[in-house]
Design a protein around this motif. Structure first.
Motif, PDB file in Angstrom:
ATOM      1  N   PRO A 337       0.835  -1.205   0.000  1.00 32.29           N
ATOM      2  CA  PRO A 337       0.000   0.000   0.000  1.00 32.29           C
ATOM      3  C   PRO A 337       0.872   1.258   0.000  1.00 32.29           C
ATOM      4  N   GLN A 338       0.278   2.348  -0.443  1.00 33.46           N
ATOM      5  CA  GLN A 338       1.039   3.603  -0.518  1.00 33.46           C
ATOM      6  C   GLN A 338       1.642   3.970   0.835  1.00 33.46           C
ATOM      7  N   LYS A 339       0.881   3.817   1.909  1.00 33.72           N
ATOM      8  CA  LYS A 339       1.368   4.250   3.229  1.00 33.72           C
ATOM      9  C   LYS A 339       2.547   3.417   3.715  1.00 33.72           C
ATOM     10  N   ASN A 340       2.683   2.200   3.196  1.00 30.76           N
ATOM     11  CA  ASN A 340       3.795   1.350   3.644  1.00 30.76           C
ATOM     12  C   ASN A 340       4.903   1.247   2.605  1.00 30.76           C
ATOM     13  N   GLY A 341       4.905   2.177   1.620  1.00 31.90           N
ATOM     14  CA  GLY A 341       6.069   2.295   0.751  1.00 31.90           C
ATOM     15  C   GLY A 341       5.927   1.887  -0.697  1.00 31.90           C
ATOM     16  N   HIS A 342       4.721   1.878  -1.231  1.00 28.99           N
ATOM     17  CA  HIS A 342       4.514   1.442  -2.613  1.00 28.99           C
ATOM     18  C   HIS A 342       5.448   2.148  -3.587  1.00 28.99           C
ATOM     19  N   PRO A 343       6.051   1.506  -4.565  1.00 26.31           N
ATOM     20  CA  PRO A 343       5.858   0.098  -4.864  1.00 26.31           C
ATOM     21  C   PRO A 343       6.849  -0.846  -4.162  1.00 26.31           C
ATOM     22  N   VAL A 344       7.978  -0.331  -3.665  1.00 24.71           N
ATOM     23  CA  VAL A 344       8.972  -1.237  -3.085  1.00 24.71           C
ATOM     24  C   VAL A 344       9.581  -0.632  -1.819  1.00 24.71           C
ATOM     25  N   ARG A 345       9.678  -1.456  -0.776  1.00 28.33           N
ATOM     26  CA  ARG A 345      10.340  -1.016   0.439  1.00 28.33           C
ATOM     27  C   ARG A 345      11.385  -2.041   0.858  1.00 28.33           C
ATOM     28  N   LEU A 346      12.243  -1.600   1.760  1.00 32.78           N
ATOM     29  CA  LEU A 346      13.257  -2.488   2.308  1.00 32.78           C
ATOM     30  C   LEU A 346      12.792  -3.027   3.658  1.00 32.78           C
ATOM     31  N   LEU A 347      13.153  -4.261   3.962  1.00 26.70           N
ATOM     32  CA  LEU A 347      12.921  -4.822   5.289  1.00 26.70           C
ATOM     33  C   LEU A 347      14.251  -5.374   5.774  1.00 26.70           C
ATOM     34  N   VAL A 348      14.667  -4.940   6.940  1.00 27.01           N
ATOM     35  CA  VAL A 348      15.949  -5.388   7.489  1.00 27.01           C
ATOM     36  C   VAL A 348      15.667  -6.210   8.735  1.00 27.01           C
ATOM     37  N   PRO A 349      15.988  -7.493   8.711  1.00 26.28           N
ATOM     38  CA  PRO A 349      15.599  -8.360   9.814  1.00 26.28           C
ATOM     39  C   PRO A 349      16.132  -7.896  11.169  1.00 26.28           C
ATOM     40  N   GLY A 350      15.227  -7.828  12.131  1.00 29.29           N
ATOM     41  CA  GLY A 350      15.617  -7.603  13.511  1.00 29.29           C
ATOM     42  C   GLY A 350      16.045  -6.195  13.884  1.00 29.29           C
ATOM     43  N   HIS A 351      16.112  -5.287  12.895  1.00 31.78           N
ATOM     44  CA  HIS A 351      16.541  -3.939  13.218  1.00 31.78           C
ATOM     45  C   HIS A 351      15.332  -3.020  13.358  1.00 31.78           C
ATOM     46  N   TRP A 352      15.521  -1.923  14.058  1.00 33.31           N
ATOM     47  CA  TRP A 352      14.419  -0.990  14.297  1.00 33.31           C
ATOM     48  C   TRP A 352      13.729  -0.586  13.006  1.00 33.31           C
ATOM     49  N   GLY A 353      12.446  -0.254  13.135  1.00 37.89           N
ATOM     50  CA  GLY A 353      11.609   0.145  12.002  1.00 37.89           C
ATOM     51  C   GLY A 353      12.256   1.139  11.059  1.00 37.89           C
ATOM     52  N   GLU A 354      13.017   2.085  11.615  1.00 41.98           N
ATOM     53  CA  GLU A 354      13.528   3.156  10.763  1.00 41.98           C
ATOM     54  C   GLU A 354      14.500   2.701   9.670  1.00 41.98           C
ATOM     55  N   THR A 355      15.028   1.479   9.792  1.00 38.77           N
ATOM     56  CA  THR A 355      15.936   0.998   8.744  1.00 38.77           C
ATOM     57  C   THR A 355      15.163   0.476   7.529  1.00 38.77           C
ATOM     58  N   ASN A 356      13.847   0.263   7.705  1.00 41.63           N
ATOM     59  CA  ASN A 356      13.042  -0.366   6.648  1.00 41.63           C
ATOM     60  C   ASN A 356      12.520   0.661   5.650  1.00 41.63           C
ATOM     61  N   VAL A 357      13.438   1.213   4.853  1.00 42.39           N
ATOM     62  CA  VAL A 357      13.130   2.364   4.002  1.00 42.39           C
ATOM     63  C   VAL A 357      11.973   2.086   3.037  1.00 42.39           C
ATOM     64  N   LYS A 358      10.976   2.965   3.083  1.00 34.90           N
ATOM     65  CA  LYS A 358       9.818   2.861   2.195  1.00 34.90           C
ATOM     66  C   LYS A 358      10.090   3.680   0.934  1.00 34.90           C
ATOM     67  N   TRP A 359       9.394   3.354  -0.132  1.00 34.56           N
ATOM     68  CA  TRP A 359       9.581   4.045  -1.418  1.00 34.56           C
ATOM     69  C   TRP A 359      11.077   4.125  -1.743  1.00 34.56           C
ATOM     70  N   ILE A 360      11.797   3.047  -1.455  1.00 34.46           N
ATOM     71  CA  ILE A 360      13.266   3.080  -1.591  1.00 34.46           C
ATOM     72  C   ILE A 360      13.657   3.340  -3.041  1.00 34.46           C
ATOM     73  N   ASP A 361      14.578   4.263  -3.264  1.00 38.44           N
ATOM     74  CA  ASP A 361      14.980   4.527  -4.647  1.00 38.44           C
ATOM     75  C   ASP A 361      16.493   4.638  -4.860  1.00 38.44           C
ATOM     76  N   GLU A 362      17.263   4.616  -3.779  1.00 36.20           N
ATOM     77  CA  GLU A 362      18.714   4.724  -3.980  1.00 36.20           C
ATOM     78  C   GLU A 362      19.507   4.065  -2.846  1.00 36.20           C
ATOM     79  N   ILE A 363      20.523   3.315  -3.267  1.00 32.78           N
ATOM     80  CA  ILE A 363      21.500   2.791  -2.310  1.00 32.78           C
ATOM     81  C   ILE A 363      22.804   3.521  -2.614  1.00 32.78           C
ATOM     82  N   GLU A 364      23.222   4.359  -1.698  1.00 36.31           N
ATOM     83  CA  GLU A 364      24.405   5.176  -1.955  1.00 36.31           C
ATOM     84  C   GLU A 364      25.575   4.635  -1.142  1.00 36.31           C
ATOM     85  N   LEU A 365      26.645   4.261  -1.829  1.00 33.63           N
ATOM     86  CA  LEU A 365      27.825   3.772  -1.120  1.00 33.63           C
ATOM     87  C   LEU A 365      28.571   4.961  -0.554  1.00 33.63           C
TER      88      LEU A 365
END
Ligand SMILES: Nc1nc2c(c(=O)[nH]1)N[C@H]1C(S)=C(S)[C@@H](COP(=O)(O)O)O[C@H]1N2
Ligand SMILES: [Mo]
Length: 494
Positions: A337-365
């Motif tokens: 759903p839009q509120k949970n990050g449509h179309p793609v979000r990240l889920l990081v096992p066991g880490h606080w909610g804030e790491t689970n980036v919604k609407w993720i669009d960039e991984i910057e090294l």
């Protein structure tokens, strides 16, 4: 020469300000096209970390009224100033029309600048121009007539506001047409996981408790903005940027063709109170991120990345941690759903909610570690979650046999929950609560339940032990900076 506005000028400017804002709402609704969106985002992002931290901990959801009120004041002020500008232009040129045209153009231009919506911007330009016109009309000689005109204009503005708010409220806030299918989702597999979860749920009498899988509507939402980005799947892309020669991008169709998995995962927000409700579980459909990271071998010393979301959110943590991450496009068998990050979000096992980036669009090294959005505001919420046992059914549910029920959920990230204990005498003696069987996934909560005789007043305390055998710490701390700790304690009945 600029004259000080008269009292009547100020009243008409105020009416123009209000109706300008309402006019935008009437045409755009509470969506991203509403002129309040960028202002509100600015206000939220400009709020000092100490203040937002205080509000999150002490005021909770109602804290949002504050930044909304500030944004409303700012916009009423801006549109009002534009009307005052219109009055000044009219008088300078001795041309009422010039003032009205000025007010119309500037309010329209400002709204377009803020929203990028030329057509919808008429919603604010028209009323601002109208009230500028009324305000610049020649003053009647009789003071009584002048007063009547102010009253009539105020009544008109109130009527306009009523109709405008009514019209705006009917505009759906998604604006995004999300299809019904989840690429790669075998319905059977998801149904099977649902049924498995349902069959493992404890039979609690309280109807307030979520099951082992939260509903989509019931799933908490934490976003930095009131207005969630609307990103159609076709337009989505995830790029890897940062180190020379490593700029790659993946599109939605490519992502969803990768190996598909359904994982039941629990999320918990670091900002929630000890017994708060920002803890939920869903069955997510997606793909492990590791395949995308194969080429990404950061040479920098920090070995860390900054992850970005379409809404301007960002969070930093080590690539090692990201390796176990999951990119999800489905939630409980529905497209995200839009509120949970449509179309793609990240889920990081066991880490606080804030790491689970919604609407993720960039991984910057990154070359060096930098603070993420919340870390800049004083939080330390990128690590593993704290262990918690929630007391969500606080002993108010009487069972058929006259005994009382205590129940809740317990969570310790990937460490898992091994045991939940309950004390009804303030911590002197402890008993084991019944626990739901562990789900097969590794990053999930468990439900617990306990029955007791309610005779007099009880000091109820609950505590969990995680899968490594470690007892939840008794030391009480606030949510900030790194999550609430302590045992939930409650006097029953209150
Ligand atoms: N892009 C983006 N991702 C985000 C956030 C955000 O504001 N923007 N909030 C984070 C926080 S603080 C939490 S707790 C989780 C909440 O996820 P949910 O809204 O799906 O429950 O999303 C995280 N991911
Ligand atoms: Mo959060």
């Amino acid at each position: 020469m600029i004259r000080r506005p008269t009292r009547t000028d100020s009243i008409f400017a105020f009416l123009a300000g209000i109706t300008g804002l309402v006019g935008s709402f009437a045409t755009a609704g509470y969506t991203r096209s509403f002129v309040m969106r960028p202002v509100d985002e600015f206000v939220v992002n400009a709020t000092p970390g100490a203040i937002s931290q205080y509000m999150i901990e002490n005021v909770g959801q109602e804290a949002h009224y504050l930044h909304r009120a500030i944004s409303i004041l700012v916009l009423v002020g801006l549109f009002g100033l534009i009307a005052l500008g219109g009055f000044a232009v009219a008088r300078r040129l001795d041309q009422a029309v010039a003032g009205v045209v000025f007010a119309a153009l500037v309010s329209w231009g400002l709204t377009v600048l803020l929203t990028g919506e030329p057509r919808l911007a008429l919603g604010s330009a028209v009323p601002v121009a109208l009230f500028t016109a009324v305000g610049t009309a020649p003053r009647p000689a009789e003071p009584d007539h002048s007063r009547r005109r102010v009253l009539a204009a105020s009544a008109g503005a109130v009527g306009f506001a009523g109709i405008g708010i009514g019209a705006g409220s009917t505009i759906a806030d998604s604006g995004l047409d999300i299809g019904e299918t989840v690429p790669g989702a075998e319905e059977d597999e998801i149904t099977e996981q649902f049924e498995q979860a349902r069959s493992q749920e404890l039979d609690v009498a309280s109807e307030e408790l979520p099951g082992l899988v939260s509903t989509i509507d019931g799933f908490f939402r934490t976003s930095i903005s009131d207005f969630d980005p609307a990103v159609p799947s076709e337009d989505w892309g995830l790029s890897v940027t940062g180190e020379a020669g490593q700029n790659t991008e993946i599109e939605y169709d490519q992502l969803t063709e990768m190996s598909v998995e359904h994982r039941t995962i629990t999320l918990r927000c670091v900002g929630e109170n000890l017994n708060g409700k920002k803890l939920d579980t869903a069955i997510w459909t997606g793909t492990p991120i590791s395949a995308l990271l194969d080429e990404v071998d950061p040479e920098s010393e920090c070995g860390c990345v900054m992850l970005h979301g379409e809404d301007g959110y960002y969070v930093q943590f080590p690539v090692d941690v990201l390796e176990d991450g999951f990119l999800a496009w489905g939630m409980n068998g529905q497209p995200l759903p839009q509120k949970n990050g449509h179309p793609v979000r990240l889920l990081v096992p066991g880490h606080w909610g804030e790491t689970n980036v919604k609407w993720i669009d960039e991984i910057e090294l990154l070359e060096e570690a930098e603070d993420g959005y919340w870390e800049e505001r004083g939080w330390q919420g990128t690590g593993p979650v704290n262990t918690v046992a929630k007391l969500w059914d606080e002993g108010t549910t009487e069972l058929d046999d006259g005994r009382y029920e205590l129940a809740g959920h317990a969570y310790a990230g990937t460490r898992g929950i091994e045991r939940v204990e309950v004390s009804t005498d303030g911590g002197e003696t402890w008993n084991d609560a019944a626990l739901s069987e562990s789900l097969p996934d590794e990053d999930v909560w468990r439900m617990w339940r306990y029955e007791f005789e309610l005779d007099g007043s009880h000091e109820v305390v609950v505590r969990a032990t995680d899968g490594t055998g470690e007892l939840q710490t008794q030391r009480r701390t606030n949510p900030s900076p790194s999550g609430a700790t302590g045992w939930v304690r409650k006097t029953v009945p209150e």
